[in-house]
Scaffold this active site. Structure first.
Site, mmCIF file in Angstrom:
data_model
loop_
_atom_site.group_PDB
_atom_site.id
_atom_site.type_symbol
_atom_site.label_atom_id
_atom_site.label_comp_id
_atom_site.label_asym_id
_atom_site.label_seq_id
_atom_site.Cartn_x
_atom_site.Cartn_y
_atom_site.Cartn_z
ATOM 1 N N ASP A 295 9.783 13.986 -9.756
ATOM 2 C CA ASP A 295 10.776 13.943 -8.688
ATOM 3 C C ASP A 295 12.019 14.695 -9.184
ATOM 4 O O ASP A 295 12.089 15.116 -10.347
ATOM 5 C CB ASP A 295 11.096 12.484 -8.306
ATOM 6 C CG ASP A 295 11.667 12.411 -6.885
ATOM 7 O OD1 ASP A 295 12.139 13.442 -6.372
ATOM 8 O OD2 ASP A 295 11.651 11.310 -6.285
HETATM 9 C C1 NOJ Z 1 14.002 13.132 -4.201
HETATM 10 C C2 NOJ Z 1 13.100 12.204 -3.456
HETATM 11 O O1 NOJ Z 1 12.929 11.011 -4.187
HETATM 12 C C3 NOJ Z 1 11.740 12.783 -3.120
HETATM 13 O O2 NOJ Z 1 11.096 11.909 -2.242
HETATM 14 C C4 NOJ Z 1 11.870 14.153 -2.536
HETATM 15 O O3 NOJ Z 1 10.598 14.664 -2.222
HETATM 16 C C5 NOJ Z 1 12.578 15.044 -3.530
HETATM 17 N N1 NOJ Z 1 13.911 14.504 -3.800
HETATM 18 C C6 NOJ Z 1 12.708 16.483 -3.043
HETATM 19 O O4 NOJ Z 1 13.634 16.568 -2.044
#
Ligand code: NOJ
Length: 766
Positions: A295
């Site tokens: 993430d």
């Molecule tokens: C953080 C989030 O937790 C995740 O769900 C998301 O896909 C990513 N950022 C990318 O934006």
């Protein structure tokens, strides 16, 4: 039935041909990638493991910089947050025309509940219990996103969640692992195609209207302590494998192309450095063959977790088996040194790079890097009429009628109705959080939909969404709906009371602003804001029948509302066609059929609260003091998992079992009659639960094992039949082995987890 021998032979030869050609294409892919990798430097391989963001959606502490330059040097494997075919083409041209090895880029995006056409937030979608509908919405989103040039979506989000304070409950499917797993599979099918079409796509490449999906956030992100985002998770393996892991595994079984690790720790090790999770569970136990990304800056955040410095956390993540580093760029920064010093084996980098290249091969990008980019298709697909129709259908089916006393709903169009509240004319909030590339200006507000429906309507804003300045400051500043009205709160209230007094019925549309749920949007209290509740209390004093229409991203505490308001309709944030769907339900042109997938607590003190809990040694008993209970609140939620009313009523008969014994190799048939005992056609979601009465470990008091939607005309009766096999009753024991245990079981069928008929049977393993 006997098939002619020729037919059988033809079928066998077709299967063999597919298998052989799939094998041949895999060999071709392998050879292509091996040849390519033989030409790659270590730095270029690390480049494939680098995933950067270009766009305004910054969801962490670091913003990707100098991306163009890095693409030109072959140091980027994929980009996310970039939209429009023009912008995507430009970056792909850079990667293909200006780098040494011409390796195309992946283009990812957070397509969570629709892309340009927005469907209800995922928690709302799950309340439809309609897997076909959910698959169709994912499929429509894939068609819209891929026409824009995107080839990878960061969805489905399948985190089981039982704490409504956590803002991200809006992105998932609620508290149940079985329903969550079924929805995970449906979404993967929608994005990527079903298993057989995925097989075909391995040979012919991913279809132009499909994308690669990414299941997230692996794992257990939904169990953040106290519902506070990014917080610690600590869980037994029994709970993990029985209640939290199944939806991720279901997505893997459905062929999901990629997995995103979560921010939290598991057994004390952050998921992104967790070799046990990534290698032992995902790759070995579940045989996951795709690629794994982190993430946003999750590698860097392991420094704050306290497991090492920059170089160390990069080493830990790569050695755990992570293939792509989202935004943090530590793989790129330290990878060469880590390999040279022997801290990371070269083979680990090769394997990661290969998995990213395999995804690109599968997408057909090496044959044509621009194959998804097509202006004509983009125009055709974006918010096409069929998608708007689907958006309305999904919105209607996701809404849950929580309460409806005295048939207050549906509204009588001949009577005067006052629509009151800051959400009546609102468009911005309708799309909810994670509304991707959706444009709120294109959403239909309730008022816009009403104007084409009825002349007999009045309006008053009644109050601001909130009067809490500190909160307004903390919330997304682009939410113009939060700026306070020029009129004073008292003037707004007076106006609303005046309007309510002129009407026969009052519809108050209240809720949370969209920014109160989603990532980093947790609440410690989950009721309506004080000023909104005051408005409702003042409206109640008029003595008019009151309907409360809610817009929000999580279960709310609605104790006063539920005791005092005649009808309550939960509409979530239901997307582009919200207004039309709400108005259709309010006036009875559509009959609500949604059922809750997350319990609504009486108060925040009850949280976490979920239907599939354990019995404990001292189960609830009102009369006995030394029992597991509160002195100031019941144990039961205000609205239970599975609850949801209709404008008609349904009567259940008694459960009939085909036998009272189930053995290996056998199927137990559970049937029940359901009658529409009201006066309008309706759809009921019939739910099947079981309870394992005695086990080697303690078992939940109820577990969902099946559900069926049944449409019934007034006075019509249908028999609903479920089939249970021993496999449906398996669970992970204390050795984390998936087992069946012989013994007595209860089976329940009903229209809600707290309103069921029951029967008993015995599972025999001899
Ligand atoms: C953080 C989030 O937790 C995740 O769900 C998301 O896909 C990513 N950022 C990318 O934006």
């Amino acid at each position: 039935m006997k098939l002619p021998i020729v037919t059988v032979l033809v079928a066998i030869s077709a299967i063999l041909t597919t298998l052989i050609s799939a094998q041949a294409s895999e060999q071709e892919a392998d050879k292509f990638i091996t040849d390519l990798m033989n030409k790659m430097t270590l730095e270029e391989k690390l480049g494939q493991m680098n995933l950067l963001s270009i766009g305004s959606d910054v969801t962490g502490p670091i913003v990707s910089e100098g991306v163009d330059e890095k693409i030109r040097k072959g140091l980027v494997g994929g980009v996310f947050n970039t939209l429009t075919p023009q912008a995507i083409r430009k970056l792909q041209e850079m990667a293909v025309n200006e780098t040494r090895l011409k390796i195309p880029l992946l283009f990812g995006y957070d397509v969570i509940h629709g892309h340009r056409t927005i469907f209800p937030i995922n928690l709302g979608m799950s309340c439809s219990w309609d897997l076909d509908l959910i698959e169709r919405t994912a499929s429509a989103a894939a068609a819209e996103a891929s026409a824009e040039g995107l080839n990878w979506v960061f969805s489905p989000m399948v985190d089981t969640a039982r704490d409504p304070r956590w803002g991200r409950v809006m992105e998932g499917s609620g508290e149940d692992p079985y329903l969550g797993s079924e929805i995970a599979k449906a979404m993967v099918r929608g994005y990527q195609g079903d298993k057989s079409s995925q097989e075909k796509q391995r040979k012919d490449h991913v279809a132009l209207d499909k994308v690669l999906a990414c299941v997230k956030h692996c794992a257990l992100y939904g169990a953040a302590e106290a519902g506070r985002d990014y917080n610690t998770v600590d869980m037994s393996q029994v709970r993990m494998f029985n209640e939290y892991m199944p939806p991720y595994k279901a997505a893997v079984d459905a062929g999901v192309a990629s997995v995103m690790t979560s921010f939290n720790e598991i057994n004390g090790v952050p998921a992104t450095a967790n070799k046990w999770l990534v290698d032992d569970v995902l790759r070995k136990k579940w045989e996951f063959k795709g690629f794994i990304c982190t993430d946003y800056t999750a590698v860097n955040e392991m420094i704050n977790h306290g497991v090492g410095d920059e170089a160390k956390v990069a080493e830990l993540a790569i050695n755990a088996g992570i293939d792509q580093d989202m935004v943090g760029e530590l793989f790129l920064k330290y990878g060469v040194d880590l390999v040279k010093s022997g801290r990371v084996p070269q083979a680990q980098i090769d394997a990661a790079c290969r998995r990213v290249l395999e995804a690109k091969y599968r997408l057909g990008l090496f044959e044509n890097p621009y194959r998804f980019i097509d202006d004509e298709r983009w125009k055709e697909q974006t918010m096409s009429a069929d998608k708007l129709t689907l958006s309305k259908e999904a919105a209607i089916k996701s809404m849950v009628l929580l309460k409806n006393d005295n048939h207050t709903l549906p509204l009588n169009p001949k009577k005067k109705v006052a629509f009151v509240g800051p959400f009546v004319k609102d468009q911005r909030n309708l799309l909810g959080s994670w509304c991707a590339a959706g444009e709120w200006q294109k959403a239909t507000s309730v008022w816009q939909a009403l104007e084409t429906k009825s002349q007999n309507i009045l309006y008053a804003k009644g109050c601001n969404i909130t009067d809490d300045d500190a909160l307004i400051k903390r919330l997304n500043p682009d939410n113009a709906m939060l700026s306070k009205d020029e009129k004073s709160p008292q003037a707004l209230l007076d106006e609303a009371i005046q309007v309510a007094n002129q009407a026969d019925t009052v519809v108050a549309i209240l809720g949370e602003p969209f920014g109160m749920s989603g990532e980093a949007s947790c609440r410690s209290e989950i009721g309506l804001f004080e000023n909104q509740l005051n408005l409702l209390k003042a409206l109640k004093k008029t003595g008019k029948p009151i309907v409360l229409v809610l817009m929000n991203g999580r279960p709310l505490t609605l104790k006063w509302e539920s005791a005092n308001i005649d009808s309550i309709l939960e509409t979530w944030f239901s997307g582009t066609k919200s207004g039309d769907a709400i108005v259709d339900i309010l006036f009875g042109d559509a009959n609500p059929s949604g059922k809750l997938t997350m319990s609504f607590p009486v108060n925040t003190g009850q949280i976490p609260i979920y239907y599939n809990a354990k019995n404990t040694g001292r189960p609830y008993n009102e009369k006995d003091k030394y029992r597991s209970k509160y002195l100031d609140a019941p144990n039961a939620p205000l609205y239970a998992f599975g609850h949801g009313l209709s404008y008609t009523t349904f009567e259940y008969g008694y459960i009939k079992l085909s036998s009272n014994i189930l053995k290996p190799g056998e199927t137990l048939t559970v049937s029940i009659t359901v009658r529409n005992s009201g006066s309008v056609p309706g759809v009921e979601t019939v739910q099947l639960y079981t309870r394992d009465l005695v086990g080697s470990i303690t078992r939940p008091v109820k577990e969902l094992k099946g559900f069926q939607k049944v449409a019934l005309n007034p006075d019509e009766t249908k028999t609903v039949t479920f089939k249970l096999t021993p496999a449906d009753l398996k669970f992970y024991n204390s050795d984390i082995k998936l087992v069946n245990e012989a013994g007595e079981y209860q089976v329940f069928v009903g229209g809600s987890s707290d309103k069921v008929k029951d029967a008993k049977f015995t599972l025999r393993m001899d």
